[in-house]
Design a protein around this motif. Structure first.
Motif, PDB file in Angstrom:
ATOM      1  N   GLU A  12       0.825  -1.210   0.000  1.00 56.82           N
ATOM      2  CA  GLU A  12       0.000   0.000   0.000  1.00 56.82           C
ATOM      3  C   GLU A  12       0.855   1.254   0.000  1.00 56.82           C
ATOM      4  N   ASN A  18      -1.350   4.471   0.902  1.00 57.35           N
ATOM      5  CA  ASN A  18      -1.147   4.949   2.267  1.00 57.35           C
ATOM      6  C   ASN A  18       0.096   5.800   2.331  1.00 57.35           C
ATOM      7  N   ASP A  45       5.069  -6.018  -0.256  1.00 56.61           N
ATOM      8  CA  ASP A  45       4.784  -7.291   0.421  1.00 56.61           C
ATOM      9  C   ASP A  45       5.412  -8.430  -0.371  1.00 56.61           C
ATOM     10  N   PRO A  72      -2.730 -10.294   9.910  1.00 55.86           N
ATOM     11  CA  PRO A  72      -3.118 -11.701   9.843  1.00 55.86           C
ATOM     12  C   PRO A  72      -3.270 -12.235   8.421  1.00 55.86           C
ATOM     13  N   THR A  73      -3.256 -11.334   7.430  1.00 54.54           N
ATOM     14  CA  THR A  73      -3.644 -11.800   6.099  1.00 54.54           C
ATOM     15  C   THR A  73      -2.463 -12.342   5.317  1.00 54.54           C
ATOM     16  N   LEU A  74      -2.761 -12.975   4.199  1.00 52.68           N
ATOM     17  CA  LEU A  74      -1.758 -13.730   3.460  1.00 52.68           C
ATOM     18  C   LEU A  74      -0.693 -12.835   2.830  1.00 52.68           C
ATOM     19  N   ASP A  75      -0.953 -11.525   2.751  1.00 60.04           N
ATOM     20  CA  ASP A  75       0.068 -10.628   2.207  1.00 60.04           C
ATOM     21  C   ASP A  75       0.991 -10.086   3.291  1.00 60.04           C
ATOM     22  N   PHE A 106      -9.863 -12.094  21.255  1.00 57.62           N
ATOM     23  CA  PHE A 106     -11.161 -12.322  20.619  1.00 57.62           C
ATOM     24  C   PHE A 106     -12.216 -12.712  21.649  1.00 57.62           C
ATOM     25  N   GLY A 110     -16.090 -11.209  22.608  1.00 58.99           N
ATOM     26  CA  GLY A 110     -17.227 -12.088  22.338  1.00 58.99           C
ATOM     27  C   GLY A 110     -17.163 -12.721  20.966  1.00 58.99           C
ATOM     28  N   ARG A 111     -15.943 -12.949  20.474  1.00 61.85           N
ATOM     29  CA  ARG A 111     -15.832 -13.522  19.127  1.00 61.85           C
ATOM     30  C   ARG A 111     -14.902 -14.714  19.168  1.00 61.85           C
ATOM     31  N   PRO A 114     -10.659 -15.696  14.322  1.00 65.06           N
ATOM     32  CA  PRO A 114     -10.644 -16.125  12.924  1.00 65.06           C
ATOM     33  C   PRO A 114      -9.386 -16.955  12.632  1.00 65.06           C
ATOM     34  N   MET A 115      -9.511 -17.969  11.762  1.00 65.54           N
ATOM     35  CA  MET A 115      -8.390 -18.865  11.456  1.00 65.54           C
ATOM     36  C   MET A 115      -7.147 -18.091  11.031  1.00 65.54           C
ATOM     37  N   LEU A 116      -7.377 -17.050  10.228  1.00 65.67           N
ATOM     38  CA  LEU A 116      -6.266 -16.272   9.690  1.00 65.67           C
ATOM     39  C   LEU A 116      -5.331 -15.749  10.776  1.00 65.67           C
ATOM     40  N   ASN A 117      -5.912 -15.394  11.918  1.00 70.73           N
ATOM     41  CA  ASN A 117      -5.094 -14.747  12.946  1.00 70.73           C
ATOM     42  C   ASN A 117      -4.061 -15.681  13.571  1.00 70.73           C
ATOM     43  N   ARG A 157      -1.278   3.579  16.194  1.00 71.62           N
ATOM     44  CA  ARG A 157      -1.748   3.501  17.574  1.00 71.62           C
ATOM     45  C   ARG A 157      -1.365   2.197  18.254  1.00 71.62           C
TER      46      ARG A 157
ATOM     47  N   GLN B 199     -11.615 -11.735   6.041  1.00 72.50           N
ATOM     48  CA  GLN B 199     -12.248 -13.046   6.078  1.00 72.50           C
ATOM     49  C   GLN B 199     -13.310 -13.164   4.990  1.00 72.50           C
ATOM     50  N   MET B 205      -7.609 -13.382  -1.506  1.00 70.52           N
ATOM     51  CA  MET B 205      -6.348 -12.830  -1.012  1.00 70.52           C
ATOM     52  C   MET B 205      -5.168 -13.766  -1.172  1.00 70.52           C
ATOM     53  N   ARG B 207      -1.867 -15.450  -2.604  1.00 72.65           N
ATOM     54  CA  ARG B 207      -0.762 -14.706  -3.196  1.00 72.65           C
ATOM     55  C   ARG B 207      -0.524 -15.055  -4.649  1.00 72.65           C
ATOM     56  N   THR B 216      -5.343  -3.164   3.921  1.00 69.35           N
ATOM     57  CA  THR B 216      -4.760  -2.397   5.020  1.00 69.35           C
ATOM     58  C   THR B 216      -5.880  -1.641   5.701  1.00 69.35           C
ATOM     59  N   ARG B 225      -6.491  -3.396  -1.828  1.00 70.53           N
ATOM     60  CA  ARG B 225      -5.666  -2.901  -2.946  1.00 70.53           C
ATOM     61  C   ARG B 225      -5.540  -4.023  -3.963  1.00 70.53           C
ATOM     62  N   ARG B 434     -24.176  -8.067  24.330  1.00 70.74           N
ATOM     63  CA  ARG B 434     -22.734  -7.857  24.295  1.00 70.74           C
ATOM     64  C   ARG B 434     -22.424  -6.924  23.147  1.00 70.74           C
TER      65      ARG B 434
END
Lengths: 446, 446
Positions: A12, A18, A45, A72-75, A106, A110-111, A114-117, A157, B199, B205, B207, B216, B225, B434
């Protein structure tokens, strides 16, 4: 003097999506630790490009800080690239503490995670994780040869608190390095061009001085950047002296050391115990926003009107219809009437009004795009006691409105400081004369 | 595929003073020419560091674009560094055309040329100058080995037109390179977290796909992107198909291809022929500003009120005093009353109101910092017809207000598109449940 390099990771950044604020922030923090950032690089990336940059930037450096690529994402490939450099041919390992952090994160929301994380719990075996209180991505710390490597998430942040709490204490200083420091300061001004501002500084800008002083202009604010090196007490004193010299040379346009125009005005308003209101047309609320950006503004800001049509000006601010007919909505008369109307409707001490043609449409030969009238009315004063300035700002819709807000704040600042109203501001059009520009009055101090 | 590198020059970038937007913009423009930016570097105002970077970045690249370091002041050293690399031991020469440009520039403004600006007429003998219609600094063009070098001023409003008019036509393409292009697009959303947004994209996503899709998150806006490579018609078609897939996966949170939330709302308002007014407390005019950022907003925006105190809310928007007493200024009741008051005072079709606690002060256990109520009232509807949402935004004063403005715009967008009001937005607090978050409803499309 220790040397650092910075690596920003992310497509990005290279695609124009960005803008990288992390490098600037990190360089400033490192300078406070007397570590000089000598290079900053951005790569996409791309696992191989990232690994190559890590190898190059860490050679002959004491510290390398990377940001980005830890999502967490594949990139997000920074972990893999670090593994390629630090533990070639070895797999990444799963960090148990990281896994717990992710599951907790998570669960608290209350979640289900996700697998990605799960990828965010991987790290090279020779690195350790750095905690992240504000996100899922743990940071990483390790070393390559003599270089300490710290990898932090991209979002400011998350990155900033992690750097302050978990990287700064870890940076190992070379013995004897504690003596010399780098100290920085900045002074900003609005109302003079960069050339004239630089001219007033004169010999302060010579390259063999300490502190060095450089100038840049950005969105009509000219900044003097001062950098002082040496043993701390001496560097501090020299820095303070040069800051004073810059402020003297730039009077009355400069608004304080390391503070923005909005902060400077906020301070003056607090001290003055005066109340202000705003009336805006083309700026659309921008002036009010900048005032409210400052914490504590409820102490002096009684609010404002966004009167974006002639009807709104007449109905809500009692601008007389005949003024609008005779002089047009974009005129000194209407600006003054808007400011006075806001005063009358609020009981404030100052009313600040802006009316103009921001573009791209609406310009004429007589009133081109960029024509803006700004008025400041004072309670107790009659129409003759309010001041109005006429500007022709360059640029497009955003630039014209941005300069109008800054000019309005500078006019208010001048009034609070009793600066003579004849003090010109850049881009002002004075009746019957050529375009007036800020003239160099004072000789530069050495 | 041709490769480019970018070099940004300036201490202010390494000291944390300025954020570099040029690299991002240039990378995007180069991608449109099917030139891939593989690296970006930043160095300070150090003649030797600049020269070294020029040598390194131009080796094995087709194009190097530098920005910055061309100002008139003594810390502007790019011309000298280029001379060191391209014509070692030779002096810079004075370009007559540049000198005339400079003299003309100041004459047109009724000023004598400051002595400092003479430096801007110097160049290495083997380079030529590029015109600058918007500033004093001429650009430079030359070559080192196989690499074309272009040097442009730092300020974007000077650099960008120069790049488009004088660099793009000059970039020599390698034969056979015209076939493969790089095309990019972006899609943005507000209201889902980055993890959930990613997700929903699922296999989009991966590669090894073309186009690649990365995400992002920045200031609560998640951006996808997309980058597509290949012969132009195929690359274009694949890009369009993937854009559609992303938009479908992110419905109704995404607001269009390569456009901002503000632009999307502006378009919908124009098409709807409805009029809106705004009533703001803690955002201080920010919502009005964002609306007026869009050209043509006078066609649907009737202005707004910045009611920064309880008194202003009651006096100017007729918010009933007992509502403020019973529920507090930061409540759904008061938000709805503000929206309705703005409607009644203007005859608009929609009234959008924001009231909240931006911090750092003002939070309580019951209403912590970040508590914001946003209401949308519709003309003709009674109090029951207005909708209000209760948020708890994370972050500090700027973040809370920024998210509030975006949430308000998304609420308006949902209303204009008849999106069910039960569609959750990130950070919403639903009574008695929640914390509700954006749930994944649709399966990702392949």
């Amino acid at each position: 003097m220790m040397h650092a390099a910075l690596l920003s990771v992310g497509d990005e950044l290279l695609l124009g999506q960005n803008v990288d604020t992390n490098a600037a922030w990190l360089a400033a923090r490192l300078a406070e630790l007397s570590i000089m950032t000598v290079e900053q690089r951005t790569v996409g990336d791309d696992r191989r490009a990232i690994a190559e940059a890590i190898r190059e930037l860490s050679s002959q450096r004491d510290v390398l800080v990377t940001t980005g690529g830890l999502g967490p994402t594949l990139d997000d490939l920074l972990r893999e690239a670090l593994g390629d450099v630090l533990t070639p041919s070895k797999e990444l390992v799963t960090d148990q503490g990281a896994l717990e952090h992710l599951e907790d994160w998570f669960a608290k929301r209350g979640r289900r995670m996700p697998m990605l994380n799960t990828r965010q719990a991987f790290r090279p075996s020779v690195m350790r994780c750095l905690p992240n209180a504000n996100g899922t991505a743990l940071g990483l710390a390790g070393r390559l040869g003599e270089c300490q490597i710290f990898s932090l998430p991209g979002p400011p942040r998350e990155m900033q608190p992690m750097f302050l709490e978990h990287v700064v204490p870890e940076i190992r200083r070379r013995p004897g390095e504690l003596e010399e420091v780098i100290l920085t300061a900045s002074v900003q001004e609005f109302g003079m061009s960069e050339s004239e501002a630089a001219q007033r500084l004169g010999p302060l800008m010579e390259r063999d001085r300490n502190p060095t002083v450089g100038t840049t202009a950005s969105d009509a604010i000219v900044t003097a950047r001062l950098r002082s090196r040496g043993p701390k007490p001496i560097a501090q004193r020299q820095l303070d002296e040069t800051v004073d010299a810059v402020e003297r040379a730039w009077r009355p346009y400069s608004f304080g050391r390391s503070q923005s125009l909005g902060e400077s005005v906020a301070k003056l308003l607090r001290q003055s115990r005066q109340k202000i209101v705003t009336a805006e047309s083309c700026t659309g609320g921008w002036l009010g926003k900048v005032i409210v950006d400052q914490p504590g503004s409820s102490g002096y800001y009684l609010g404002g009107w966004i009167t974006y049509s002639n009807q709104a000006k007449m109905e809500r601010l009692r601008v007389p219809a005949d003024l609008v007919e005779r002089h047009g909505a974009v005129s000194a008369h209407v600006a003054k009437a808007m400011a006075q109307g806001a005063l009358d409707a609020s009981g404030a001490d100052y009313g600040l009004a802006i009316t103009g043609i921001a573009g791209p449409d609406g310009g004429t030969a007589e009133k081109p795009v960029g024509t803006v009238h700004i008025a400041l009315a004072r309670k107790g004063g009659g129409k003759s006691d309010s001041i109005a300035r006429h500007f022709e700002f360059p640029g497009g819709r955003m630039e014209v409105r941005d300069r109008a807000v800054k000019a309005a704040l500078q006019m208010l600042r001048f009034a609070l400081l009793d600066v003579p109203t004849t003090t010109p501001l850049l881009w002002e059009k004075i009746e019957g004369a050529r375009t007036q520009v800020a003239r160099v009055h004072a000789s530069p101090s050495p």
